[in-house]
Write a protein that holds these residues in place. Sequence first.
Motif, PDB file in Angstrom:
ATOM      1  N   UNK A 194       0.821  -1.202   0.000  1.00  0.00           N
ATOM      2  CA  UNK A 194       0.000   0.000   0.000  1.00  0.00           C
ATOM      3  C   UNK A 194       0.859   1.258   0.000  1.00  0.00           C
ATOM      4  N   UNK A 195       1.707   1.413   1.014  1.00  0.00           N
ATOM      5  CA  UNK A 195       2.410   2.681   1.208  1.00  0.00           C
ATOM      6  C   UNK A 195       3.420   2.965   0.092  1.00  0.00           C
ATOM      7  N   UNK A 196       4.167   1.957  -0.332  1.00  0.00           N
ATOM      8  CA  UNK A 196       5.178   2.170  -1.356  1.00  0.00           C
ATOM      9  C   UNK A 196       4.608   2.066  -2.762  1.00  0.00           C
ATOM     10  N   UNK A 197       3.793   1.048  -2.994  1.00  0.00           N
ATOM     11  CA  UNK A 197       3.285   0.785  -4.335  1.00  0.00           C
ATOM     12  C   UNK A 197       2.183   1.761  -4.723  1.00  0.00           C
ATOM     13  N   UNK A 198       1.158   1.903  -3.888  1.00  0.00           N
ATOM     14  CA  UNK A 198      -0.029   2.669  -4.279  1.00  0.00           C
ATOM     15  C   UNK A 198      -0.035   4.108  -3.772  1.00  0.00           C
ATOM     16  N   UNK A 199       0.603   4.379  -2.641  1.00  0.00           N
ATOM     17  CA  UNK A 199       0.592   5.736  -2.086  1.00  0.00           C
ATOM     18  C   UNK A 199       1.880   6.493  -2.374  1.00  0.00           C
ATOM     19  N   UNK A 200       2.767   5.916  -3.166  1.00  0.00           N
ATOM     20  CA  UNK A 200       3.921   6.612  -3.749  1.00  0.00           C
ATOM     21  C   UNK A 200       5.061   6.883  -2.771  1.00  0.00           C
ATOM     22  N   UNK A 201       5.048   6.291  -1.582  1.00  0.00           N
ATOM     23  CA  UNK A 201       6.207   6.413  -0.690  1.00  0.00           C
ATOM     24  C   UNK A 201       7.148   5.252  -1.014  1.00  0.00           C
ATOM     25  N   UNK A 202       7.761   5.368  -2.183  1.00  0.00           N
ATOM     26  CA  UNK A 202       8.442   4.246  -2.817  1.00  0.00           C
ATOM     27  C   UNK A 202       9.957   4.284  -2.690  1.00  0.00           C
ATOM     28  N   UNK A 203      10.493   5.349  -2.094  1.00  0.00           N
ATOM     29  CA  UNK A 203      11.935   5.437  -1.900  1.00  0.00           C
ATOM     30  C   UNK A 203      12.263   4.958  -0.484  1.00  0.00           C
ATOM     31  N   UNK A 204      13.025   3.891  -0.381  1.00  0.00           N
ATOM     32  CA  UNK A 204      13.387   3.303   0.910  1.00  0.00           C
ATOM     33  C   UNK A 204      14.718   3.902   1.357  1.00  0.00           C
ATOM     34  N   UNK A 205      14.688   4.673   2.438  1.00  0.00           N
ATOM     35  CA  UNK A 205      15.882   5.343   2.940  1.00  0.00           C
ATOM     36  C   UNK A 205      16.614   4.519   3.994  1.00  0.00           C
ATOM     37  N   UNK A 289      -8.109   1.837  -8.587  1.00  0.00           N
ATOM     38  CA  UNK A 289      -6.814   1.181  -8.402  1.00  0.00           C
ATOM     39  C   UNK A 289      -6.733   0.496  -7.043  1.00  0.00           C
ATOM     40  N   UNK A 290      -7.143   1.198  -5.994  1.00  0.00           N
ATOM     41  CA  UNK A 290      -7.073   0.642  -4.647  1.00  0.00           C
ATOM     42  C   UNK A 290      -8.039  -0.530  -4.479  1.00  0.00           C
ATOM     43  N   UNK A 291      -9.224  -0.397  -5.043  1.00  0.00           N
ATOM     44  CA  UNK A 291     -10.209  -1.478  -4.934  1.00  0.00           C
ATOM     45  C   UNK A 291      -9.690  -2.755  -5.585  1.00  0.00           C
ATOM     46  N   UNK A 292      -8.932  -2.610  -6.666  1.00  0.00           N
ATOM     47  CA  UNK A 292      -8.422  -3.765  -7.377  1.00  0.00           C
ATOM     48  C   UNK A 292      -7.361  -4.543  -6.629  1.00  0.00           C
ATOM     49  N   UNK A 293      -6.773  -3.931  -5.589  1.00  0.00           N
ATOM     50  CA  UNK A 293      -5.735  -4.620  -4.812  1.00  0.00           C
ATOM     51  C   UNK A 293      -6.146  -4.797  -3.353  1.00  0.00           C
ATOM     52  N   UNK A 294      -7.455  -4.653  -3.063  1.00  0.00           N
ATOM     53  CA  UNK A 294      -7.953  -4.958  -1.735  1.00  0.00           C
ATOM     54  C   UNK A 294      -7.947  -3.832  -0.741  1.00  0.00           C
ATOM     55  N   UNK A 295      -7.763  -2.577  -1.207  1.00  0.00           N
ATOM     56  CA  UNK A 295      -7.771  -1.433  -0.298  1.00  0.00           C
ATOM     57  C   UNK A 295      -8.862  -0.445  -0.702  1.00  0.00           C
ATOM     58  N   UNK A 296     -10.044  -0.954  -1.013  1.00  0.00           N
ATOM     59  CA  UNK A 296     -11.135  -0.103  -1.469  1.00  0.00           C
ATOM     60  C   UNK A 296     -11.601   0.885  -0.420  1.00  0.00           C
ATOM     61  N   UNK A 297     -12.310   1.926  -0.887  1.00  0.00           N
ATOM     62  CA  UNK A 297     -12.808   2.958   0.024  1.00  0.00           C
ATOM     63  C   UNK A 297     -13.713   2.336   1.078  1.00  0.00           C
ATOM     64  N   UNK A 298     -13.432   2.633   2.336  1.00  0.00           N
ATOM     65  CA  UNK A 298     -14.297   2.184   3.429  1.00  0.00           C
ATOM     66  C   UNK A 298     -15.479   3.129   3.586  1.00  0.00           C
ATOM     67  N   UNK A 299     -15.269   4.391   3.246  1.00  0.00           N
ATOM     68  CA  UNK A 299     -16.354   5.374   3.210  1.00  0.00           C
ATOM     69  C   UNK A 299     -15.957   6.447   2.214  1.00  0.00           C
TER      70      UNK A 299
END
Length: 369
Positions: A194-205, A289-299
């Motif tokens: 979720x955080x790296x792939x879909x929410x764009x926090x993809x740089x691991x420091x 996009x999120x719904x397709x990977x199991x993180x669909x809108x809860x509200x």
Amino acid sequence: MDRVREHHRIFEAMSNPGYRIQGMQHIGIAITDMDRTLRLYRRLFGMNIPFFDSVQAAPLMDSHTRGETITKRASMVMNLQGGCAFEVLRPTSFEPKPAGWTIAQGDLGLTTVQMKTPNIQRMHAHALATEGARVDAELRETPWGAKTFYLRDPDDTLFQVLEADDWFERPKHPSGGVMGCTVGVSSIDQALRLYADKLDYSVVLFDEEGVFEDWAHLPGGKERYRRVRLTQPNPGAGGFGPVTGQTYIELVQALDRKGRFIFEDRIWCDSGIAHLGFDVRGMQALGAELDGVGFGFRCDSNDAIGMGETKVHCTYIDDPDECWIELIEVHKVPIVEKWGLFLDVKKRDPDGPLPKWMLKALRFSRIKD
């Protein structure tokens, strides 16, 4: 550091067509005494620029409040020197309660708010002298070599202070705003989806396992953890990008025990770090996009909802451990409400920064104690 290089290879190759995560927007903090805490946050952190302060019912949050609509007072405040905002929350339809145990690192959800400062020694001295804050007596060092210290507010909310060098205004107050957060998860590998792939926090420091000296004084701090520090590859997009700057998420997995969800047997707006808010564009595409990977809108507000003159489209999702994440697409926000100066996103490039003069005009709404 082979693990870090591997994450760069995987996540930097991914793209998110049709939507954009502009960056972290705010941290929601639920407290017990609104006026006392807002004054403290102004003195301690310089969070003195208000966007809204209103009392409203919160039907959007029924899924997080056992199906019962609560009412709450919410106040969005920021530090114009730089950093993200706080949304300070206080329920008005019930008395908030804290967790029934001492929340430790590695418990599940938002455990720490990270604040930025231009000078760690100056901010440490300022915090020690601020009534209402409980502050580490000495500076410590993170495993990636940065000086830091921790403090708590009267509701036991944990804050970490770290130095930063990206500022919108020349710092005068010792503190800036929010630069990130610490999130306890049960599996970092699952959380990265979720955080790296879909929410764009993809740089691991940073990505290491062990016992960490900078946590030795915190609850659970002498146990073993995996800690992964993330940031965005292209931070600072959107109208407020020059103010919010670069932000960070530290994912933490307890290796010696199973973490407890920090809102176990409680609801949204009980005291604690309630949610993490992101500024997004292209909400419908992001939702698909999120719904397709199991993180669909809860509200989903499904349209622009109002908080005073602020108009936004809000949705919520859960991370794999039910940490509450708010996604916000801003339509209209006041710059200087008394002058009738507003940001209408529909009439401008949503990816471009606001003119510097307009952002600087926010100082005319500053609250002075």
